[in-house]
Design an enzyme around this catalytic site. Structure first.
Site, short mmCIF file in Angstrom:
data_model
loop_
_atom_site.label_atom_id
_atom_site.label_comp_id
_atom_site.label_asym_id
_atom_site.label_seq_id
_atom_site.Cartn_x
_atom_site.Cartn_y
_atom_site.Cartn_z
N CYS A 325 22.37 30.34 38.75
CA CYS A 325 23.45 29.64 38.22
C CYS A 325 24.30 31.01 37.57
CB CYS A 325 23.53 28.25 37.88
SG CYS A 325 23.97 27.14 39.73
N ASP A 326 23.66 31.39 36.87
CA ASP A 326 24.22 32.51 35.66
C ASP A 326 25.28 33.61 36.75
OD1 ASP A 326 24.35 35.17 33.94
OD2 ASP A 326 23.23 33.10 32.60
#
Lengths: 377, 377
Positions: A325-326
């Site tokens: 999720c980065d």
């Protein structure tokens, strides 16, 4: 670069999730190629490139020496069978208590690049050999070095003189031309600087003995690179040119050049999508990314070859990204990667040339993902 | 930001090597501040920011919900006491078998940003609620988001319509204004896009119910940032402006804003040196760097406050670097960091605001260094 042994292993074992597979036969061939290309140099394998015990044991048995970055790496090399006199503590940034611990373990060869580090070594590792790292410009390297390591040649003279004054063995000079260096003249420029330090100190009666020519030997990613033999010839010519018949002992520290092309990462396509209907570029998400072992895609520096079962069919440009999720976990975006149009979710993607600087770089648990698994065969 | 409890812990326990210490009292205060600032929103803590079990247990007990990035994070949240109906699988990039596993565990709320992901969910998590992430511009954020997550609003309409057609509950829209967002109008722009998706689908009889406003709530590093209360007011005004009296359910997903200022990393100065006698800038090397937990210094994005025992005395600009043999392991170089001239090797340096995105980012064993240890008190 995915050898038949690696392909057979993946076909038979079918490991779940992303993993690195390293073929020891390739490491063995690489070691022999370095020995043949530079027969008068001692090879110090850069443990940080891949510290898998199987790799260290193979190289220790073949007679390799080891360049280490920490006490943990010193211990790994010794556990693999390397005697202390074949181990260099090559990190210029060391806690005094770590120097003391390495000295207790028998290490007598240390890197420095300032008088402050010399003083630590003089206090807790008396009489040891030290070599001073000199700054190089890193031009021509794919993963250029910053000014982090080394000092200017004039300062190296002071540092080694100081070492001698404190009872240490002012042993030599080191440099690093930059990782994945393909410009053979880089060694010539660096050896010229090394010779200057030798000559200046010789006038004061301090006789240096060794030049550590570091790493930088490239592995083949997408572009062809000169073979070890070509490096050997260029380096030997430069040594002759600058040192004449008084050739110093020489050390090389291959890491990427020793194991890079020996490893392949198996990954899986998690998702292929677009951001808008009229986008030209597809986004391809793999189950491994920048935080799972592909840290060297930072700034899109290293461009790994990708192999899919659709190779040869029509391709289109893709952004390649990791599964976390980065938003920084994107490998290739500025220069999209051409991938087959027929690539689909669930397909296997082999990432070649990933034997170096992958497993140990991977995050311990980012987003809950486990670190990159590795199999050495 | 180093609370008295943290300072007392460090003084008493004197842990060896770099470590993170997190004060749960600060996390508790942050949770209450979010509750107070946005009383009508449900708080989904972004587990990836810091998944320490003590933090998850505290937040679960306080009634928090959880935003997760992987099955491992789903399990961590459940282990901490969160029921499945308080957990969102918020990663838009999921393997189908991971969706199936989460569904088995009771998860019924999933993020999507394309029809391909909707189809996976329809196959293995039938009837679940899905929300579609919409792209935002990320302007004003210190750690801007790329286009990695989300799709344009027009495509979000297609994605949610497709979900409805496959028997899923087309539940809402999500966005993320960019991490460490200090421009309060960013939420206004994103809520305007969200309203467009709501309105377009309403015309077709598809009634969305929820807006997931993501994270982006900043923690204080060197610059002052607006307080949670200011965010709450700005967001509530924007909701009213775009949705009138038909306010949707809302979710927020603070990560950095929940734990960033609750943690302090204790580190040690390993070396201070220059590259040449006439250099103006000193190099200060700590025992933690980009690969040991400070990955967010990438491109010098996040500038952490540093505390030393010499603060208040005269300073001079320093390059700040980590302890590994990797030349990319430099935190601040383009904009040097002012540090006291009297700083010496062996001094302790506290790195404040490091409660989020540090421990799990750290490399598993790069250069032989162990991952960042953490103490939650």
């Amino acid at each position: 670069m995915a050898t038949q042994r690696i392909l057979d292993f993946l076909a038979t074992r079918r490991p779940n999730g992303p993993c690195l597979v390293v073929d020891l036969d390739v490491v063995r061939d690489n070691f022999r190629a370095f020995e043949k290309a530079l027969p008068d140099s001692r090879i110090y394998y850069a443990v940080k490139a891949n510290p898998a015990p199987e790799i260290l044991r193979l190289l220790a048995a073949m007679g390799s020496s080891f360049d280490t970055a920490s006490v943990a790496e010193v211990e790994m090399a010794m556990d693999a069978g390397a005697p202390a006199n074949r181990i260099s503590f090559g990190n210029t940034i060391k806690k005094e208590r770590d120097i003391a611990r390495a000295y207790q373990l028998g290490i007598r060869l240390f890197a420095v690049d300032c008088v402050e580090e010399v003083e630590k070594i003089a206090r807790v590792a008396p009489g040891s050999r030290v070599f001073c790292r000199v700054l190089t410009d890193g031009e021509g390297a794919e993963w250029p070095l910053s000014r982090k390591f080394g000092c200017v040649p004039a300062m190296a003279v002071d540092v080694l003189r100081h070492a001698k004054g404190l009872g240490l063995d002012a042993y030599g000079v080191s440099f690093h031309v930059g990782s994945q260096q393909t410009d053979l003249s880089a060694w010539d420029r660096a050896l010229s600087d090394a010779k200057t330090v030798f000559a200046t100190l010789a006038e004061e009666g301090i006789v240096l003995k060794m030049v550590n020519m570091g790493g930088g030997f490239p592995t083949r990613y997408l572009k062809d690179v000169p073979a070890a033999q070509a490096y050997g010839q260029a380096i030997f010519s430069a040594l002759r040119k600058h040192f004449g018949n008084a050739l110093p002992e020489t050390i090389i520290e291959p890491g990427r050049g020793m194991v890079g092309n020996a490893g392949v990462i198996k990954s899986e396509v998690v998702l292929i999508s677009k951001k808008a209907d009229n986008d030209n570029v597809r986004w391809v998400f793999l189950d491994i990314g920048k935080f799972g072992g592909l840290a060297e895609t930072m700034d899109e520096a290293i461009r790994y070859p990708l192999v899919t079962r659709h190779d040869g069919s029509e391709t289109a440009p893709c952004v390649l990204a990791g599964p976390t999720c980065d938003s920084a976990d994107v490998m290739y975006e500025k220069t999209p990667y051409p991938l087959p149009l027929s690539l689909t979710i669930g397909d296997e993607v082999l990432i070649e040339g990933t034997g170096a600087y992958t497993t140990t770089y991977s995050a311990v648990a980012f987003n809950g993902f486990e670190p990159l698994r590795s199999y050495v065969i």
